[in-house]
Design a protein around this motif. Structure first.
Motif, PDB file in Angstrom:
ATOM      1  N   LEU A  35       0.839  -1.196   0.000  1.00 50.10           N
ATOM      2  CA  LEU A  35       0.000   0.000   0.000  1.00 50.10           C
ATOM      3  C   LEU A  35       0.873   1.244   0.000  1.00 50.10           C
ATOM      4  N   GLU A  36       0.278   2.371  -0.291  1.00 52.45           N
ATOM      5  CA  GLU A  36       0.998   3.633  -0.204  1.00 52.45           C
ATOM      6  C   GLU A  36       1.455   3.865   1.234  1.00 52.45           C
ATOM      7  N   ALA A  37       2.538   4.652   1.382  1.00 52.93           N
ATOM      8  CA  ALA A  37       3.145   4.817   2.699  1.00 52.93           C
ATOM      9  C   ALA A  37       2.169   5.369   3.735  1.00 52.93           C
ATOM     10  N   ASN A  38       1.265   6.270   3.298  1.00 56.45           N
ATOM     11  CA  ASN A  38       0.349   6.861   4.279  1.00 56.45           C
ATOM     12  C   ASN A  38      -0.697   5.870   4.772  1.00 56.45           C
ATOM     13  N   ASN A  39      -0.845   4.733   4.096  1.00 60.48           N
ATOM     14  CA  ASN A  39      -1.751   3.695   4.556  1.00 60.48           C
ATOM     15  C   ASN A  39      -1.024   2.556   5.258  1.00 60.48           C
ATOM     16  N   ALA A  40       0.293   2.627   5.294  1.00 60.02           N
ATOM     17  CA  ALA A  40       1.085   1.578   5.907  1.00 60.02           C
ATOM     18  C   ALA A  40       1.414   1.944   7.342  1.00 60.02           C
ATOM     19  N   TYR A  41       2.219   1.089   7.986  1.00 61.54           N
ATOM     20  CA  TYR A  41       2.632   1.316   9.371  1.00 61.54           C
ATOM     21  C   TYR A  41       1.428   1.472  10.294  1.00 61.54           C
ATOM     22  N   GLN A  42       0.473   0.560  10.134  1.00 58.55           N
ATOM     23  CA  GLN A  42      -0.724   0.624  10.961  1.00 58.55           C
ATOM     24  C   GLN A  42      -0.698  -0.353  12.128  1.00 58.55           C
ATOM     25  N   ASN A  43       0.131  -1.399  12.047  1.00 55.26           N
ATOM     26  CA  ASN A  43       0.123  -2.417  13.103  1.00 55.26           C
ATOM     27  C   ASN A  43       1.444  -3.172  13.101  1.00 55.26           C
ATOM     28  N   ILE A  44       1.549  -4.161  13.979  1.00 54.35           N
ATOM     29  CA  ILE A  44       2.790  -4.908  14.145  1.00 54.35           C
ATOM     30  C   ILE A  44       3.180  -5.639  12.870  1.00 54.35           C
ATOM     31  N   TYR A  45       2.202  -6.083  12.082  1.00 52.30           N
ATOM     32  CA  TYR A  45       2.518  -6.809  10.857  1.00 52.30           C
ATOM     33  C   TYR A  45       3.118  -5.883   9.808  1.00 52.30           C
ATOM     34  N   ASP A  46       2.650  -4.649   9.769  1.00 49.77           N
ATOM     35  CA  ASP A  46       3.268  -3.662   8.898  1.00 49.77           C
ATOM     36  C   ASP A  46       4.718  -3.396   9.322  1.00 49.77           C
ATOM     37  N   ALA A  47       4.922  -3.303  10.633  1.00 51.19           N
ATOM     38  CA  ALA A  47       6.279  -3.068  11.142  1.00 51.19           C
ATOM     39  C   ALA A  47       7.204  -4.217  10.767  1.00 51.19           C
ATOM     40  N   ASN A  48       6.708  -5.441  10.888  1.00 49.37           N
ATOM     41  CA  ASN A  48       7.517  -6.590  10.527  1.00 49.37           C
ATOM     42  C   ASN A  48       7.824  -6.615   9.034  1.00 49.37           C
ATOM     43  N   ALA A  49       6.841  -6.252   8.239  1.00 49.69           N
ATOM     44  CA  ALA A  49       7.069  -6.186   6.793  1.00 49.69           C
ATOM     45  C   ALA A  49       8.135  -5.145   6.463  1.00 49.69           C
ATOM     46  N   ALA A  50       8.132  -4.036   7.181  1.00 55.70           N
ATOM     47  CA  ALA A  50       9.138  -3.003   6.953  1.00 55.70           C
ATOM     48  C   ALA A  50      10.529  -3.510   7.310  1.00 55.70           C
ATOM     49  N   VAL A  51      10.638  -4.260   8.404  1.00 54.32           N
ATOM     50  CA  VAL A  51      11.922  -4.841   8.784  1.00 54.32           C
ATOM     51  C   VAL A  51      12.436  -5.761   7.692  1.00 54.32           C
ATOM     52  N   MET A  52      11.584  -6.674   7.244  1.00 48.99           N
ATOM     53  CA  MET A  52      12.022  -7.623   6.229  1.00 48.99           C
ATOM     54  C   MET A  52      12.299  -6.935   4.892  1.00 48.99           C
ATOM     55  N   GLY A  53      11.538  -5.887   4.602  1.00 47.94           N
ATOM     56  CA  GLY A  53      11.804  -5.128   3.390  1.00 47.94           C
ATOM     57  C   GLY A  53      13.168  -4.463   3.422  1.00 47.94           C
ATOM     58  N   ALA A  54      13.586  -3.983   4.597  1.00 49.69           N
ATOM     59  CA  ALA A  54      14.903  -3.362   4.718  1.00 49.69           C
ATOM     60  C   ALA A  54      16.005  -4.383   4.444  1.00 49.69           C
ATOM     61  N   TYR A  55      15.839  -5.593   4.972  1.00 44.31           N
ATOM     62  CA  TYR A  55      16.836  -6.633   4.702  1.00 44.31           C
ATOM     63  C   TYR A  55      16.791  -7.068   3.242  1.00 44.31           C
ATOM     64  N   GLY A  56      15.601  -7.068   2.667  1.00 39.30           N
ATOM     65  CA  GLY A  56      15.509  -7.363   1.245  1.00 39.30           C
ATOM     66  C   GLY A  56      16.261  -6.341   0.419  1.00 39.30           C
ATOM     67  N   LYS A  57      16.117  -5.077   0.768  1.00 38.41           N
ATOM     68  CA  LYS A  57      16.860  -4.025   0.077  1.00 38.41           C
ATOM     69  C   LYS A  57      18.359  -4.218   0.247  1.00 38.41           C
ATOM     70  N   LEU A  58      18.766  -4.621   1.444  1.00 41.63           N
ATOM     71  CA  LEU A  58      20.178  -4.865   1.709  1.00 41.63           C
ATOM     72  C   LEU A  58      20.752  -5.913   0.769  1.00 41.63           C
ATOM     73  N   MET A  59      19.958  -6.926   0.415  1.00 41.70           N
ATOM     74  CA  MET A  59      20.478  -8.027  -0.399  1.00 41.70           C
ATOM     75  C   MET A  59      20.987  -7.555  -1.760  1.00 41.70           C
ATOM     76  N   GLY A  60      20.533  -6.398  -2.192  1.00 44.28           N
ATOM     77  CA  GLY A  60      21.037  -5.852  -3.436  1.00 44.28           C
ATOM     78  C   GLY A  60      22.486  -5.414  -3.370  1.00 44.28           C
ATOM     79  N   LEU A  61      23.051  -5.339  -2.157  1.00 50.14           N
ATOM     80  CA  LEU A  61      24.449  -4.937  -1.992  1.00 50.14           C
ATOM     81  C   LEU A  61      25.407  -6.117  -1.972  1.00 50.14           C
ATOM     82  N   ALA A  62      24.892  -7.339  -2.001  1.00 52.86           N
ATOM     83  CA  ALA A  62      25.730  -8.512  -1.758  1.00 52.86           C
ATOM     84  C   ALA A  62      26.906  -8.601  -2.726  1.00 52.86           C
ATOM     85  N   GLY A  63      26.633  -8.455  -4.015  1.00 50.13           N
ATOM     86  CA  GLY A  63      27.714  -8.561  -4.992  1.00 50.13           C
ATOM     87  C   GLY A  63      28.776  -7.500  -4.781  1.00 50.13           C
TER      88      GLY A  63
END
Length: 568
Positions: A35-63
């Motif tokens: 969802l758009e950012a203003n509709n996100a961060y509504q509950n613990i599941y959104d927070a967890n998704a944000a955590v995992m998304g950050a690590y997903g973004k990190l994986m682009g640095l592996a090479g």
């Protein structure tokens, strides 16, 4: 976010090319389930998704992480297939436009982390996160940001230090124009951040963050905050920092608590069944080279090949998986290292191969099996880095099991790294004996029960009458686990032991992204450019590279240790 509880990690990692929330702003992609950012961060599941998304973004640095930290150092070199950009890194003459030397991908991860942290603050304020939930997630993402900043400092030296959220692509582009701080200032700022975190332990059990998804246990996916803090103290090296580093590392080493003899304790060979992570031979056949335990399920090699069973978790503290059915982006290591199904761009240097071949095993075989058998192999007369390929190539003939399935792992931090870093800190804090024991044969088979206080208390006692099995009685040491004789200490004990530790780190951790930081850190600590320059010179000279002398001269100037900060 309307994710199902058990699918949140799968979804988050599957969209890592786009990230989550703020990542969408960076690459201008709107994933189907986000969802758009203003509709996100509504509950613990959104927070967890944000955590995992950050690590997903990190994986682009592996090479980039592996290329920059290994190719710039002395253990990795280019093949005839390498492009000009890789050759520039190998010969330390990086030009504008080199994609590996672009700081922007690092800042994209940092900006994503800043955005997540900002929204976590808002969630706590609005009571959408409980204090404990906030503490764990905020500390994790803040530590992840510190780790990325450390990598930036290692490679670029003076860098902009941005901790506020940025909302537009123009803001991101303007990072390159912002004031920069020195590497030393950056390290101090990162230490202040880490020391102020509300939580330094691993995540507690959670139905969505700490779970198992299609065979992957997620507890190993997250950065170890205490280990990172210890590393930062090693980099700063102010009075008292070595002891602080040792305290941080020892806390991690004893994560399992009293009576835990195996988790991150570096145990040795299980001779009866070879169900271990050691360099070992079939029992009673130790004098036969052909009896080396060399497969994906037993011995030292298996730590890079096996699934997440108990033995895997005894060694690995932090890793991230590549699985084309679940996770993106695509595994970059196949293309970098494999001559079968990949482009075979990089290979072990002659200097690295000579280093492994200069060791002697306890059965007097004149080579270190961690080298030309496990860390690299000769496939079709070509030396091939293998650590990243054991999940892609078959376990015997070493051909792709399926060229379309490029499974693998990004290896980030393990028990051997932890022990070597503790030894480095202990040695500089005048605890030479402990550093030497951990580097060499550990405490196994000894009755050591020193009277030191934390962090230098290692009880290695073991007896049957009375029955004693102290916490460190199974520790075999780095070289003990590798079936090698002790490394001799020659000359000044502090410097000689430090040389031995960095030397052993090359043998044990080659191609895992540690080598350039090791060389840089010691050269800075000693104010000795030759410590770094000579090793790069030796690599190039052994390959008859005509640039060897010019590169050494260039690296005798500290300013040339860092890449040009060019925003692409």
């Amino acid at each position: 976010m309307k994710f199902r509880k058990l699918s949140i990690i799968t979804v988050s990692l599957a969209i890592t090319s786009a990230g989550l929330f703020s990542c969408k702003k960076l690459v201008e992609v709107t994933p189907e389930d986000v969802l758009e950012a203003n509709n996100a961060y509504q509950n613990i599941y959104d927070a967890n998704a944000a955590v995992m998304g950050a690590y997903g973004k990190l994986m682009g640095l592996a090479g980039n992480y592996v290329v920059l930290n290994e190719l710039r150092a002395d253990l990795l070199t280019t093949t005839e297939n390498a492009d000009e950009y890789l050759r520039q890194l190998n010969e330390h003459h990086v030009q504008t436009g080199n994609p590996y030397a672009n700081p922007r991908p690092f800042y994209e991860v940092i900006v994503n982390c800043n955005d997540v942290l900002y929204n976590f603050d808002n969630m706590l304020r609005d009571k959408k996160l409980k204090q404990e939930e906030y503490n764990m997630r905020y500390a994790d993402i803040a530590a992840l940001r510190c780790w990325v900043y450390l990598q930036l400092g290692i490679h670029f030296g003076d860098v902009p230090y941005v901790t506020d959220p940025l909302s537009t692509n123009d803001d991101i582009r303007n990072i390159s124009l912002m004031p920069r701080i020195t590497f030393n200032e950056l390290i101090s700022n990162l230490i202040v951040t880490m020391e102020s975190l509300p939580y330094l332990e691993p995540y507690t059990a959670s139905p969505t963050l700490i779970t198992t998804v299609d065979g992957y246990y997620t507890g190993n996916f997250f950065i170890n905050k205490k280990a990172l803090l210890g590393q930062l103290y090693l980099w700063r090296s102010q009075p008292g920092d070595y002891r602080k580093a040792a305290q941080a590392f020892k806390s991690v080493m004893e994560t399992g608590g009293a009576g835990q003899l195996y988790t991150w304790r570096l145990t040795g060979s299980s001779k009866a069944d070879n169900n271990d992570l050691a360099v070992g031979y079939i029992r009673y056949r130790e004098e036969d080279e052909n009896m080396l335990v060399d497969n994906n399920a037993q011995g030292w090699r298996s730590m890079f090949a096996r699934g997440q069973d108990a033995l895997f978790n005894y060694e690995w503290i932090w890793f991230l998986p590549y699985d084309n059915t679940l996770f993106k982006p695509e595994n970059p290591f196949i293309n970098l290292f494999s001559p079968r199904g990949g482009a075979y761009l990089l290979k072990p240097s002659q200097a690295a191969m000579s280093l492994w071949n200069s060791q002697v095993q306890k059965n007097d075989f004149p080579y270190d099996a961690r080298g030309g058998i496990f860390s690299y192999r000769t496939l079709g007369e070509r030396p091939v880095v293998m650590k990243y390929l054991y999940n892609y190539l078959s376990g015997t003939g070493f051909f792709p099991v399926n060229t379309l399935e490029k499974k693998g792992k990004w290896f980030l931090y393990r028990a051997a790294t932890l022990h070597l870093e503790f030894a480095e800190a202990a040695n500089r804090d005048d605890h030479h004996y402990l550093a030497d024991r951990l580097l060499n044969q550990g405490f196994i088979g000894t009755n050591l029960n020193n009277n030191e206080s934390f962090p230098y208390n290692f009880d290695g006692r073991k007896s049957d009458n009375p029955r004693i099995a102290a916490d460190w009685c199974m520790n075999a040491g780095i070289r003990g686990r590798a079936n090698l004789y002790n490394a001799p200490v020659v000359g000044d004990s502090t410097l000689a032991l430090e040389d031995n530790i960095i030397h052993e780190s090359a043998l044990e951790l080659a191609y895992e992204g540690k080598r350039w930081p090791d060389l840089l850190r010691i050269a800075l600590r000693r104010n000795d450019p030759a410590f770094l320059a000579d090793k790069i010179y030796d690599k190039l000279l052994s390959e008859h590279n005509p640039q060897a002398s010019a590169v050494r001269t260039k690296l005798m100037n500290k300013a040339n240790w860092y890449l040009p900060f060019k925003w692409e």
